[in-house]
Design a protein around this motif. Structure first.
Motif, PDB file in Angstrom:
ATOM      1  N   THR A  91       0.828  -1.203   0.000  1.00  0.00           N
ATOM      2  CA  THR A  91       0.000   0.000   0.000  1.00  0.00           C
ATOM      3  C   THR A  91       0.862   1.252   0.000  1.00  0.00           C
ATOM      4  O   THR A  91       2.071   1.200   0.231  1.00  0.00           O
ATOM      5  CB  THR A  91      -0.913   0.044   1.237  1.00  0.00           C
ATOM      6  N   GLY A  92       0.202   2.375  -0.202  1.00  0.00           N
ATOM      7  CA  GLY A  92       0.899   3.652  -0.150  1.00  0.00           C
ATOM      8  C   GLY A  92       1.038   4.218   1.242  1.00  0.00           C
ATOM      9  O   GLY A  92       1.694   5.247   1.440  1.00  0.00           O
ATOM     10  N   TRP A 113      -4.989   0.270  -3.315  1.00  0.00           N
ATOM     11  CA  TRP A 113      -3.678  -0.365  -3.401  1.00  0.00           C
ATOM     12  C   TRP A 113      -3.525  -1.237  -4.641  1.00  0.00           C
ATOM     13  O   TRP A 113      -2.405  -1.538  -5.063  1.00  0.00           O
ATOM     14  CB  TRP A 113      -3.430  -1.211  -2.149  1.00  0.00           C
ATOM     15  N   CYS A 158      -2.380   4.070  -4.869  1.00  0.00           N
ATOM     16  CA  CYS A 158      -2.994   4.759  -3.734  1.00  0.00           C
ATOM     17  C   CYS A 158      -3.005   6.271  -3.932  1.00  0.00           C
ATOM     18  O   CYS A 158      -2.152   6.843  -4.613  1.00  0.00           O
ATOM     19  CB  CYS A 158      -2.243   4.422  -2.449  1.00  0.00           C
ATOM     20  N   SER A 163       0.638   9.129  -0.066  1.00  0.00           N
ATOM     21  CA  SER A 163       0.305   7.749  -0.399  1.00  0.00           C
ATOM     22  C   SER A 163       0.526   7.444  -1.876  1.00  0.00           C
ATOM     23  O   SER A 163       0.935   6.328  -2.228  1.00  0.00           O
ATOM     24  CB  SER A 163      -1.133   7.428   0.012  1.00  0.00           C
ATOM     25  N   TRP A 212       3.262   4.605  -2.870  1.00  0.00           N
ATOM     26  CA  TRP A 212       2.881   3.430  -3.651  1.00  0.00           C
ATOM     27  C   TRP A 212       3.792   3.302  -4.862  1.00  0.00           C
ATOM     28  O   TRP A 212       4.226   2.189  -5.216  1.00  0.00           O
ATOM     29  CB  TRP A 212       1.421   3.554  -4.089  1.00  0.00           C
ATOM     30  N   LYS A 224       6.456   0.205  -5.520  1.00  0.00           N
ATOM     31  CA  LYS A 224       6.346  -0.626  -6.721  1.00  0.00           C
ATOM     32  C   LYS A 224       7.681  -0.704  -7.443  1.00  0.00           C
ATOM     33  O   LYS A 224       8.124  -1.791  -7.849  1.00  0.00           O
ATOM     34  CB  LYS A 224       5.267  -0.071  -7.644  1.00  0.00           C
ATOM     35  N   SER A 252      -1.729  -7.409  -6.123  1.00  0.00           N
ATOM     36  CA  SER A 252      -0.949  -6.187  -5.972  1.00  0.00           C
ATOM     37  C   SER A 252       0.152  -6.124  -7.030  1.00  0.00           C
ATOM     38  O   SER A 252       0.255  -6.996  -7.897  1.00  0.00           O
ATOM     39  CB  SER A 252      -0.313  -6.151  -4.579  1.00  0.00           C
TER      40      SER A 252
END
Length: 408
Positions: A129-130, A143, A147, A165, A169, A173, A198
């Motif tokens: 998640t962010g 997410w 985010c 966020s 995110w 990534k 995700s």
């Protein structure tokens, strides 16, 4: 024989104990292991501390102001990387990358440059998640695609001012998908499925459930003595709830609501409360800040007719496993990993937030405990043995190392 480095915020406490179990199992299999941690007490000479309290405090303050968790602690992380270079691991096993102690992009860059395979155990959702470590209560699915405008900005790792966020995110990534040799391990099938939706969907994934000490958490004991000491009136059922901290996320208000519903039939004992919470409890609810050692907690599990677990989000609750290992059934909301643990006849899950349904399920299990206690223990021996979990991790390490050509 291979060299395995373990990294976590702590090497004691719940996640620290899990890591120590894995280290011992790997060493029993002939591997050389070293643990790297930053906070709390050391577990022995095999543990190497990096960073310091001042840097942890600065990381925490900056995270709260800037919502840039895991982007600080550069000095501590440089120290960690020097130690890792000296140890020269064949494989790294990372647990929590959050906790105000580590610069995550620096570690992942080091792993990528040295082409060292990483096994990463996700104990929560933070890596995906962010911002937040759990998103279930917020019913948020940002997410999955990116985010922004985080509804949980004020929760751990809390940010008081900025919402980064979206940027968080994006950097996660980039960093977390940069490794060619990444194996993501989750303790529950639920979290494994989340990871599969995700940006980590391309990584190898494995589900290895956590376990408990089945030699400590066992049925038996003088349950009537424990009930008398707790002041449980004859003829009333004993419901037990355990959480630390026992906050809104763990269903504090729901537990009190259920206690009120069942006050004529059961007494609720709540463990893990603050002093203020204990002092605010209504009549008929017994509050305990903490038990005097694990044996006292085991005695409560044994004496309870049912574990009541109104948690709103929990990856793979340890309390459910501990209760079943002691021969006590459990009732919980059907969230996250709870349905995987609590199957008939040993437990029941109900729709999240339905306190009345949870009360009815708990009361029904109370009545069934004499008949199903042996089945609860058998379930724990089959699925919640921490020694089996540790051996499963060692097998995974060897599979990964064999693929890299480090083991014959």
């Amino acid at each position: 024989m291979a060299r395995i480095a373990f990294i976590n915020t702590v090497c004691t406490g719940s996640h620290g104990r899990i890591m120590e179990d894995l280290r011992r199992a790997a060493e029993d299999a002939g591997h050389v292991c070293r643990v790297y941690f930053s906070r709390g007490a050391s577990a022995g000479p095999h543990c190497v501390r990096f960073g310091n309290r001042a840097e942890i405090a600065l990381h925490g303050a900056a995270s709260r102001l800037l919502d840039a968790h895991a982007l600080f602690s550069r000095g501590a992380t440089r120290q960690l990387l020097r130690e890792l270079d000296e140890f020269s691991p064949d494989l790294v096993h990372l647990h929590n990358a959050h906790g105000y102690y580590l610069n995550a992009p620096m570690l992942f860059r080091w792993l990528r440059e040295r082409e060292i395979p990483l096994v990463w155990t996700l104990h929560d959702c933070w890596a995906l998640t962010g911002h937040c470590s759990h998103f279930v209560r917020a019913n948020c699915e940002k997410w999955k695609t990116g985010c922004y405008a985080c509804p949980l900005k004020g929760e751990y790792p809390a940010s008081l001012l900025f919402d980064r966020s979206r940027q968080n995110w994006q950097w996660k990534k980039r960093a977390f998908t940069s490794l060619e040799r990444l194996t993501v391990v989750t303790p529950s099938q639920w979290l494994g499925e989340v990871a599969g939706e995700s940006f980590l969907r391309g990584a190898a994934r494995r589900v290895i459930g956590n376990g408990v000490d089945l030699k400590l958490f066992t049925p038996g004991g003088d349950t009537e003595k424990t009930r008398r000491e707790m002041g449980i009136p004859p003829g009333k059922k004993l419901l037990l709830s355990v959480a630390a901290p026992f906050d809104a996320r763990k269903g504090f208000a729901d537990a009190l609501q259920i206690a009120d519903m069942l006050r004529e039939k059961a007494v609720l004992v709540m463990v893990g409360l603050t002093r203020e919470q204990v002092e605010s409890l209504p009549r008929g609810v017994i509050g305990v800040e903490r038990t005097e050692g694990p044996e006292a907690l085991v005695a409560l599990y044994r004496a309870a007719d049912c574990l009541l677990n109104p948690t709103y989000e929990d990856t793979y609750p340890t309390v459910n496993m501990e209760a079943l290992a002691c021969g006590t059934p459990a009732a919980a909301y059907g969230v996250c990993g709870c349905p995987e643990q609590l199957e008939a006849p040993c437990g029941e899950t109900v729709p999240v937030g339905n306190a009345r349904a949870l009360a009815e399920a708990a009361l029904a299990l109370c009545a069934e405990k004499p008949k199903i206690s042996a089945a609860c223990r058998a379930k724990a021996e089959r699925d919640f043995d921490r020694e089996k979990a540790a051996k499963a991790y060692t097998k995974l390490y060897e599979e990964v190392l064999h693929e890299k050509g480090k083991l014959d």
